[in-house]
Scaffold this active site. Structure first.
Site, PDB file in Angstrom:
ATOM      1  N   HIS A  50       2.331 -25.732  13.226  1.00  0.00           N
ATOM      2  CA  HIS A  50       3.709 -26.242  13.203  1.00  0.00           C
ATOM      3  C   HIS A  50       3.850 -27.589  13.924  1.00  0.00           C
ATOM      4  O   HIS A  50       4.408 -28.540  13.379  1.00  0.00           O
ATOM      5  CB  HIS A  50       4.672 -25.247  13.856  1.00  0.00           C
ATOM      6  CG  HIS A  50       4.646 -23.884  13.231  1.00  0.00           C
ATOM      7  ND1 HIS A  50       4.605 -23.692  11.875  1.00  0.00           N
ATOM      8  CD2 HIS A  50       4.657 -22.655  13.761  1.00  0.00           C
ATOM      9  CE1 HIS A  50       4.597 -22.404  11.613  1.00  0.00           C
ATOM     10  NE2 HIS A  50       4.620 -21.749  12.744  1.00  0.00           N
ATOM     11  N   ASP A 100       3.868 -23.484   5.595  1.00  0.00           N
ATOM     12  CA  ASP A 100       4.228 -23.681   6.999  1.00  0.00           C
ATOM     13  C   ASP A 100       5.742 -23.830   6.978  1.00  0.00           C
ATOM     14  O   ASP A 100       6.259 -24.871   6.549  1.00  0.00           O
ATOM     15  CB  ASP A 100       3.574 -24.938   7.578  1.00  0.00           C
ATOM     16  CG  ASP A 100       3.904 -25.105   9.055  1.00  0.00           C
ATOM     17  OD1 ASP A 100       5.002 -24.673   9.468  1.00  0.00           O
ATOM     18  OD2 ASP A 100       3.085 -25.655   9.805  1.00  0.00           O
ATOM     19  N   HIS A 101       6.441 -22.782   7.412  1.00  0.00           N
ATOM     20  CA  HIS A 101       7.883 -22.781   7.155  1.00  0.00           C
ATOM     21  C   HIS A 101       8.607 -23.899   7.908  1.00  0.00           C
ATOM     22  O   HIS A 101       9.718 -24.258   7.539  1.00  0.00           O
ATOM     23  CB  HIS A 101       8.503 -21.405   7.443  1.00  0.00           C
ATOM     24  CG  HIS A 101       8.512 -21.024   8.874  1.00  0.00           C
ATOM     25  ND1 HIS A 101       7.457 -20.394   9.469  1.00  0.00           N
ATOM     26  CD2 HIS A 101       9.444 -21.172   9.828  1.00  0.00           C
ATOM     27  CE1 HIS A 101       7.744 -20.190  10.739  1.00  0.00           C
ATOM     28  NE2 HIS A 101       8.945 -20.647  10.989  1.00  0.00           N
ATOM     29  N   ARG A 107       0.808  -1.216   0.000  1.00  0.00           N
ATOM     30  CA  ARG A 107       0.000   0.000   0.000  1.00  0.00           C
ATOM     31  C   ARG A 107       0.840   1.264   0.000  1.00  0.00           C
ATOM     32  O   ARG A 107       0.427   2.288  -0.525  1.00  0.00           O
ATOM     33  CB  ARG A 107      -0.912  -0.025   1.225  1.00  0.00           C
ATOM     34  CG  ARG A 107      -2.206   0.707   1.008  1.00  0.00           C
ATOM     35  CD  ARG A 107      -3.190   0.404   2.075  1.00  0.00           C
ATOM     36  NE  ARG A 107      -2.564   0.094   3.362  1.00  0.00           N
ATOM     37  CZ  ARG A 107      -3.246  -0.019   4.484  1.00  0.00           C
ATOM     38  NH1 ARG A 107      -4.532   0.166   4.488  1.00  0.00           N
ATOM     39  NH2 ARG A 107      -2.643  -0.323   5.618  1.00  0.00           N
ATOM     40  N   GLU A 154      10.623 -21.180  22.774  1.00  0.00           N
ATOM     41  CA  GLU A 154      11.201 -19.895  22.383  1.00  0.00           C
ATOM     42  C   GLU A 154      11.634 -19.156  23.641  1.00  0.00           C
ATOM     43  O   GLU A 154      10.992 -19.270  24.692  1.00  0.00           O
ATOM     44  CB  GLU A 154      10.158 -19.044  21.661  1.00  0.00           C
ATOM     45  CG  GLU A 154       9.631 -19.667  20.390  1.00  0.00           C
ATOM     46  CD  GLU A 154       8.543 -18.798  19.751  1.00  0.00           C
ATOM     47  OE1 GLU A 154       8.853 -18.057  18.833  1.00  0.00           O
ATOM     48  OE2 GLU A 154       7.391 -18.869  20.225  1.00  0.00           O
ATOM     49  N   LYS A 178       0.536 -18.008   6.995  1.00  0.00           N
ATOM     50  CA  LYS A 178      -0.272 -18.306   8.175  1.00  0.00           C
ATOM     51  C   LYS A 178      -0.684 -16.981   8.827  1.00  0.00           C
ATOM     52  O   LYS A 178       0.001 -15.988   8.606  1.00  0.00           O
ATOM     53  CB  LYS A 178       0.497 -19.194   9.142  1.00  0.00           C
ATOM     54  CG  LYS A 178       1.506 -18.464  10.032  1.00  0.00           C
ATOM     55  CD  LYS A 178       1.979 -19.346  11.155  1.00  0.00           C
ATOM     56  CE  LYS A 178       2.293 -18.525  12.376  1.00  0.00           C
ATOM     57  NZ  LYS A 178       2.838 -19.214  13.496  1.00  0.00           N
ATOM     58  N   ASP A 200      -1.508 -20.476  17.382  1.00  0.00           N
ATOM     59  CA  ASP A 200      -0.326 -19.928  16.702  1.00  0.00           C
ATOM     60  C   ASP A 200       0.721 -21.001  16.398  1.00  0.00           C
ATOM     61  O   ASP A 200       1.447 -20.888  15.423  1.00  0.00           O
ATOM     62  CB  ASP A 200       0.290 -18.828  17.590  1.00  0.00           C
ATOM     63  CG  ASP A 200       1.331 -18.014  16.847  1.00  0.00           C
ATOM     64  OD1 ASP A 200       1.023 -17.553  15.738  1.00  0.00           O
ATOM     65  OD2 ASP A 200       2.459 -17.840  17.365  1.00  0.00           O
ATOM     66  N   LYS A 224      12.235 -26.786   6.634  1.00  0.00           N
ATOM     67  CA  LYS A 224      13.528 -26.947   7.312  1.00  0.00           C
ATOM     68  C   LYS A 224      14.225 -28.216   6.824  1.00  0.00           C
ATOM     69  O   LYS A 224      13.590 -29.245   6.622  1.00  0.00           O
ATOM     70  CB  LYS A 224      13.326 -27.001   8.828  1.00  0.00           C
ATOM     71  CG  LYS A 224      12.957 -25.625   9.400  1.00  0.00           C
ATOM     72  CD  LYS A 224      12.837 -25.672  10.894  1.00  0.00           C
ATOM     73  CE  LYS A 224      12.457 -24.313  11.458  1.00  0.00           C
ATOM     74  NZ  LYS A 224      13.541 -23.346  11.393  1.00  0.00           N
TER      75      LYS A 224
HETATM   76  P1  NAD Z   1       3.682  -6.552   8.212  1.00  0.00           P
HETATM   77  O1  NAD Z   1       2.595  -5.904   8.987  1.00  0.00           O
HETATM   78  O2  NAD Z   1       5.085  -6.264   8.544  1.00  0.00           O
HETATM   79  O3  NAD Z   1       3.493  -6.194   6.672  1.00  0.00           O
HETATM   80  C1  NAD Z   1       2.234  -6.164   6.060  1.00  0.00           C
HETATM   81  C2  NAD Z   1       2.384  -5.751   4.610  1.00  0.00           C
HETATM   82  O4  NAD Z   1       1.072  -5.704   4.040  1.00  0.00           O
HETATM   83  C3  NAD Z   1       3.007  -4.382   4.373  1.00  0.00           C
HETATM   84  O5  NAD Z   1       3.829  -4.454   3.231  1.00  0.00           O
HETATM   85  C4  NAD Z   1       1.788  -3.500   4.088  1.00  0.00           C
HETATM   86  O6  NAD Z   1       2.082  -2.388   3.246  1.00  0.00           O
HETATM   87  C5  NAD Z   1       0.914  -4.472   3.354  1.00  0.00           C
HETATM   88  N1  NAD Z   1      -0.491  -4.071   3.391  1.00  0.00           N
HETATM   89  C6  NAD Z   1      -1.271  -3.829   4.467  1.00  0.00           C
HETATM   90  N2  NAD Z   1      -2.520  -3.464   4.059  1.00  0.00           N
HETATM   91  C7  NAD Z   1      -2.507  -3.484   2.708  1.00  0.00           C
HETATM   92  C8  NAD Z   1      -3.476  -3.222   1.710  1.00  0.00           C
HETATM   93  N3  NAD Z   1      -4.735  -2.845   2.003  1.00  0.00           N
HETATM   94  N4  NAD Z   1      -3.114  -3.348   0.429  1.00  0.00           N
HETATM   95  C9  NAD Z   1      -1.858  -3.724   0.093  1.00  0.00           C
HETATM   96  N5  NAD Z   1      -0.905  -3.988   0.982  1.00  0.00           N
HETATM   97  C10 NAD Z   1      -1.225  -3.865   2.281  1.00  0.00           C
HETATM   98  O7  NAD Z   1       3.366  -8.116   8.260  1.00  0.00           O
HETATM   99  P2  NAD Z   1       4.418  -9.333   8.124  1.00  0.00           P
HETATM  100  O8  NAD Z   1       5.031  -9.584   9.441  1.00  0.00           O
HETATM  101  O9  NAD Z   1       5.285  -9.109   6.951  1.00  0.00           O
HETATM  102  O10 NAD Z   1       3.434 -10.554   7.875  1.00  0.00           O
HETATM  103  C11 NAD Z   1       2.788 -10.782   6.639  1.00  0.00           C
HETATM  104  C12 NAD Z   1       2.045 -12.108   6.708  1.00  0.00           C
HETATM  105  O11 NAD Z   1       2.984 -13.153   6.970  1.00  0.00           O
HETATM  106  C13 NAD Z   1       1.010 -12.184   7.836  1.00  0.00           C
HETATM  107  O12 NAD Z   1      -0.062 -13.019   7.414  1.00  0.00           O
HETATM  108  C14 NAD Z   1       1.769 -12.890   8.955  1.00  0.00           C
HETATM  109  O13 NAD Z   1       0.902 -13.568   9.836  1.00  0.00           O
HETATM  110  C15 NAD Z   1       2.619 -13.852   8.148  1.00  0.00           C
HETATM  111  N6  NAD Z   1       3.830 -14.286   8.847  1.00  0.00           N
HETATM  112  C16 NAD Z   1       4.791 -13.400   9.183  1.00  0.00           C
HETATM  113  C17 NAD Z   1       5.948 -13.850   9.820  1.00  0.00           C
HETATM  114  C18 NAD Z   1       7.056 -12.910  10.176  1.00  0.00           C
HETATM  115  O14 NAD Z   1       8.104 -13.410  10.623  1.00  0.00           O
HETATM  116  N7  NAD Z   1       6.931 -11.620   9.989  1.00  0.00           N
HETATM  117  C19 NAD Z   1       6.104 -15.197  10.131  1.00  0.00           C
HETATM  118  C20 NAD Z   1       5.103 -16.089   9.769  1.00  0.00           C
HETATM  119  C21 NAD Z   1       3.977 -15.615   9.125  1.00  0.00           C
END
Ligand code: NAD
Length: 489
Positions: free
Chosen positions: A241, A178-179, A51, A217, A149, A236, A183
């Site tokens: 996992h 599911d990362h 966004r 963790e 997830k 979670d 592994k």
């Molecule tokens: P984040 O909040 O850091 O990033 C979200 C992203 O979505 C940003 O780039 C934001 O600009 C974009 N976004 C939000 N609303 C939007 C919209 N309306 N249109 C377009 N883009 C939009 O989140 P994250 O930590 O990167 O996580 C992303 C996904 O991955 C989530 O489902 C989270 O549960 C999953 N996840 C993240 C991790 C991690 O380590 N960060 C691990 C496992 C799973």
């Protein structure tokens, strides 16, 4: 050992949420590492879509910073990074609106290359993305979507999400990530089980006493407090996992190493799980670290909810009702702010039927430990004679297969799970991704447990930060004459 890297075909990959934490820490650095190893070839098109307003140059800078910080020390100064960044571009895109979609569609090629769309955004946007990909003509029959997830928060929401995605994509196009499954050790678990004669004949309740799966963790909820407080350790970690690890340990050998054959066998395991008895499950919530309340606040302070009844720890005993596992329980445990960061599966074999060395020799059991982190590797504990002239004293020693040393002698980190999984998406291999029916079956097992807590208005047991969890979790084992391995303070 020289690993054979086979380049993947040219592809277009759109990362929705391309400016987010996951893209920064895992996806972009992972793609760069695959590029360095020659698996991703020049000409791949990687398009960040999110966004916030950026142009291509700013996005490349964002990616360069991310790679320098999280790229695992890959050489960034010899021009490789610049060459990689040439493949990147950015389109400001609103998942819920119209902004960016025409532009995105024009940047995606129609030259028959592989097209993948990574939904690295909150789950509330998965449906919007699927619908727009369809209405802007990008959801053709060959494209793939990668879904992060959490996949639902219960059976009903997972079903709705599956139905939303199924309206525009076939199951063969949906990669639910599911990362843990990416592994190295998890895949090695399958290689060890099904590529050797040694283990499989013993892999049942006749020879296995019990199995432990621990994902511990040391960190707390950190910046994820708001999300986590609505979720908890059961949703979670356990539903996805730990459940996936349990499936790989417990499943029957598939007829072939093919995505649906493997996933059919995993599904049978989930469906054979008995409901968990309330007294076979312990929930916990961490207290502040004594004397370090500011640095390590309690769970409730961290999530700013003084009456939170969400669990940051779960330990449970599960039974799989089938011929292979009847009588050998599976103990699952996961938690935050524990004494050690450790993910390990432990297969504890039974005692020998008769001890010829006498009671003084003590009790010795073979234990197979599959370590996912830290230091991925597999260790088999075997009993030998203690060296020296002191008589027939027995001692347990590890037969160690540490992947870090055996497979990467130059000390380079093994590929991260995300790297492997993204390459599998491009290769079109769904073996290490969850199928829709698997996810639903896992929720069907989890839902009654959570509903029971809610009905009984049960609060989790407090445990000290930096401990091994609530004492009730130890009692769960002790009542059965067993004890948890590892994660002691
Ligand atoms: P984040 O909040 O850091 O990033 C979200 C992203 O979505 C940003 O780039 C934001 O600009 C974009 N976004 C939000 N609303 C939007 C919209 N309306 N249109 C377009 N883009 C939009 O989140 P994250 O930590 O990167 O996580 C992303 C996904 O991955 C989530 O489902 C989270 O549960 C999953 N996840 C993240 C991790 C991690 O380590 N960060 C691990 C496992 C799973």
């Amino acid at each position: 050992m020289v690993s054979r890297i086979i380049p993947v075909e040219p592809f277009d990959l759109v990362i929705f949420g391309g400016t987010g934490d996951l893209a920064r820490r895992k996806i972009l650095p992972g793609l760069f590492r695959r590029y360095c190893d020659g698996q991703v070839l020049p000409g791949a098109r990687i398009i960040g879509a999110a966004r916030s307003e950026h142009d291509d140059t700013e996005y490349r800078q964002f990616a360069a910073d991310a790679i320098r910080e999280f790229g695992g020390g890959r050489a960034c100064e010899d021009g490789t990074l610049e060459a990689f960044l040439e493949n990147l571009s950015y389109v400001t895109t609103d998942a819920r609106g119209t902004q960016g979609w025409d532009e995105l569609a024009s940047r995606i090629s129609n030259d028959g290359r592989i097209k993948a769309f990574y939904f690295s955004v909150g789950p509330g946007l998965f449906g919007d993305l699927a619908e727009r990909l369809h209405s802007y003509g990008m959801a053709d029959a060959d494209c793939r979507i990668v879904v992060e997830k959490p996949f639902g928060r219960d059976l009903a929401s997972a079903r709705t999400l599956n139905a939303t995605l199924a309206a525009h994509f076939n199951e063969s196009q949906i990669y639910r990530i599911d990362h843990y499954l990416g592994k190295e050790t998890v895949q090695n678990l399958m290689a060890v089980r099904f590529g050797n004669m040694l283990f499989e004949p013993l892999w049942n309740s006749q020879y296995v006493d019990h199995i432990q799966i621990t994902v511990a963790e040391t960190v707390g909820v950190g910046g994820r407090g708001e999300y986590y407080d609505k979720s908890g350790a059961m949703r979670d970690m356990v539903q996805n996992h730990l459940m996936q690890l349990l499936c790989l340990i417990a499943m029957e050998p598939p007829a072939k190493f093919d995505p649906d054959a493997v996933r059919d066998e995993k599904l049978k395991v989930i469906r054979a799980l008995d409901p968990v008895e309330p007294h076979h499950i312990v929930r916990g919530q961490y207290d502040a670290h004594a004397g370090q309340e500011d640095a390590h606040p309690s769970y409730r302070d961290a999530v700013e909810n003084p009456r939170s009844s969400t669990e940051s720890f779960v330990a449970l005993k599960a039974h799989i009702s089938n011929w292979r596992w009847a009588g050998a329980p599976f103990y699952l445990r996961t938690g935050k702010r524990l004494a050690a960061r450790s993910s390990e599966i432990t297969v504890v074999f039974k005692d020998t039927p008769h001890n010829i060395f006498g009671a003084d020799a003590g009790r010795h059991r073979n234990v197979l430990s599959i370590r996912l982190q830290p230091n991925e590797g597999i260790t088999l504990g075997v009993t030998i004679k203690e060296p020296g002239p002191g008589g027939m004293r027995l001692v347990d020693v590890p037969l160690d297969m540490s992947f870090a040393e055996a497979l990467a002698p130059d000390g380079e980190d093994p590929p991260d799970a995300y790297e492997r999984l993204i390459m599998d998406v491009i290769r079109g291999n769904q073996t290490l991704f969850m199928r829709g029916d698997e996810v639903e079956a896992a929720w069907a097992w989890t839902d009654p447990i959570i509903a029971g807590w809610e009905a009984r208005k049960e609060f989790p047991k407090p445990y000290e930060s930096g401990s091994s969890g609530p004492t009730d979790a130890d009692l769960l084992m002790q009542r059965d004459g067993r004890k948890w391995r590892g994660v002691s303070p």
